[in-house]
Write a protein that holds these residues in place. Structure first.
Motif, mmCIF file in Angstrom:
data_model
loop_
_atom_site.group_PDB
_atom_site.id
_atom_site.type_symbol
_atom_site.label_atom_id
_atom_site.label_comp_id
_atom_site.label_asym_id
_atom_site.label_seq_id
_atom_site.Cartn_x
_atom_site.Cartn_y
_atom_site.Cartn_z
ATOM 1 N N ASP A 1 0.923 -1.362 0.020
ATOM 2 C CA ASP A 1 -0.125 0.173 0.099
ATOM 3 C C ASP A 1 0.889 1.318 0.017
ATOM 4 N N ARG A 2 0.474 2.330 -0.880
ATOM 5 C CA ARG A 2 1.179 3.487 -0.920
ATOM 6 C C ARG A 2 1.596 4.139 0.232
ATOM 7 N N ASP A 3 0.358 4.346 1.141
ATOM 8 C CA ASP A 3 0.422 5.202 2.377
ATOM 9 C C ASP A 3 1.132 4.387 3.353
ATOM 10 N N ALA B 1 3.647 2.353 2.550
ATOM 11 C CA ALA B 1 5.182 2.509 2.390
ATOM 12 C C ALA B 1 5.706 3.733 2.830
ATOM 13 N N ILE B 2 4.772 4.827 2.699
ATOM 14 C CA ILE B 2 5.324 6.055 2.991
ATOM 15 C C ILE B 2 5.593 6.141 4.621
#
Lengths: 231, 225
Positions: A179-181, A183-184
């Motif tokens: 998931d993008r968030d 990973a951030i």
């Protein structure tokens, strides 16, 4: 036979991809002393242990003395990858006094593995102990590279604790799963403890789709080699 | 500009290719459902028609067709079609057919269309039974002619073609329904695909990593096992 693709199928394009990763890390550690490397990811199941074991194997392939430590004291995987016993490992070693004489499991002449050992009730405390610190300092002197496989950075604090003791962190990101968030968030958590993020390993790329467009080249190259061998 | 366009198109194609199973599944499901409904569930409807010509009663003195007369009957065609649709004609027909339906329901099964720029009018009746469709429209046209002659004694209404038993149902239109299902299925599944793609916020490519994480990619491992 182990689950290590570099051992099972050393000519495959996947093995070649791990060697490219090895080269990149070697370049990164060219003038800086990067010896202890943490492998982590934002979530579970992104391929940390697979990456860690293959990466360690690829370093051993070129004659480096490598130690692979399963620091995931919650859901250890490394012993399964190498099909070795998990009776004794890191947790036992940290509990005992005579850890210097601990027998590391020898995979190759220059590749040693320490599985997690008995699962302790307090993994985070164990990993943040001074014994762990001393242990890492010792093995750092004895090995060219020490690869640490850790739990996901978002769910538990273990990877964060360890990254304060290591030289660099590799973040494994599973293509199409991570998931993008998340990973951030993982990146932020690592930067909060001043971890040195060496880079991202983009894992599980689907070479058939456009995301894997650029990788077809060496994929076909690898296949070509196989064909030649058959003739 | 062109470059961007082509990349976008290629990405779209890639998205479609990746999820083509969704398209195939939804479209074939819709086609199968439509097929079952139009072949087995919807009862076939038959339509029979009668065409009538409206003109002037020949008075025996002037056989020439007068332009004014032609124009007048073309204009009158609308009035005649209202007569055909009237309650009077309809109820007479229902009575003669011994049918147990009311005027409104009967009205729905018949259509009266004046053909533009001619003196011809079409009367049509629909029914589940082909013979019933024929009988209805034949009786309807007879009753219409009777009433028309009563109201416009100078006008002459003649049947050109009597109704015959229709051999093919006009409804359901199986091919059209299936074609609509096919187009609709593709459109719906494309919508779903793009929605899924839009909602998917996983990292996939090196570009994604650099864009969202701003960390260099030092290794790319293909899927294996």
């Amino acid at each position: 036979m182990s689950d290590i693709i570099l051992q099972k199928d050393p000519k495959s394009p996947v093995s070649e991809a791990y060697r490219t990763l090895r080269t990149n890390i070697q370049f990164a550690s060219f003038d800086k002393d990067i010896k202890t490397i943490i492998i982590t990811s934002s979530g579970p199941g992104e391929g940390k242990s697979t990456t860690a074991s293959n990466f360690a194997y690829s370093l051993a392939e070129i004659g480096k003395k490598v130690l692979l430590v399963d620091c995931d004291l919650r859901r250890p995987m490394i012993h399964k990858k190498f099909k070795i016993s998990n009776q004794e490992g890191l947790s036992n070693l940290l509990l005992g006094d005579e850890y210097i004489y601990f027998n590391f499991t020898k995979i190759l002449d220059n590749l040693y593995v320490i599985p997690s050992g008995t699962i302790p009730p307090n993994p985070a405390e164990m990993l943040s102990s001074s014994k762990m610190k001393i242990f890492l300092e010792r093995v750092r002197e004895q090995f060219d590279y020490v690869i640490l496989d850790t739990p996901p950075v978002i769910t538990v604090t273990d990877a964060q604790i360890l990254s304060t003791m290591a030289d660099g962190v590799i973040l494994v990101v599973s293509s199409g799963e991570a998931d993008r968030d998340a990973a951030i968030k993982a990146k932020e958590l690592l930067l909060n403890v001043n971890a040195k993020i060496l880079g991202v390993v983009l894992n599980k790329i689907d070479i058939k789709s456009r995301s894997g467009y650029g990788y077809r080249y060496y994929y076909y190259y690898g296949k070509g080699e196989e064909r030649k061998k058959k003739k | 500009m062109d470059e961007e366009m082509s990349i976008d198109l290629r990405e779209l194609l890639e998205i479609i290719k990746k999820r083509k199973s969704i398209i195939i599944l939804i479209t074939s499901l819709l086609i199968i459902i439509t097929g079952i409904v139009s072949f087995f569930i919807l009862p076939p409807t038959y339509e029979a028609s009668v065409s009538v010509l409206i003109g002037k009663v020949p008075d025996g003195t002037n056989y020439q067709v007068q332009y004014n007369d032609v124009m007048m009957y073309q204009k009158l065609l609308k009035t005649y079609s209202e007569i055909a649709k009237s309650r009077l004609v309809a109820e007479k027909t229902i009575r003669e057919l011994n049918k147990d339906i009311d005027y409104e329901d009967f009205q729905k099964t018949i259509t009266v269309t004046p053909q533009v720029d001619t003196q011809i009018m079409m009367l049509k009746a629909r029914s589940k039974d082909p013979r019933d469709a024929m009988e209805t429209v034949n009786l309807l046209s007879q009753n219409f002619i009777e009433e028309a002659m009563r109201l416009y004694p100078t006008g002459n209404v003649q049947i050109i073609d009597n109704a015959t038993i229709p051999d093919k149902p006009i409804k359901p239109k199986k091919k059209l329904n299936i074609a609509i299902a096919f187009v609709l299925g593709i459109m719906i599944s494309l919508g779903i695909i793009f929605l899924l793609e839009y909602m998917d916020n996983t990292l996939k490519t090196e570009e994604d990593i650099e864009k969202y994480l701003n960390i260099p990619v030092i290794g790319t491992i293909p899927k294996h096992e």
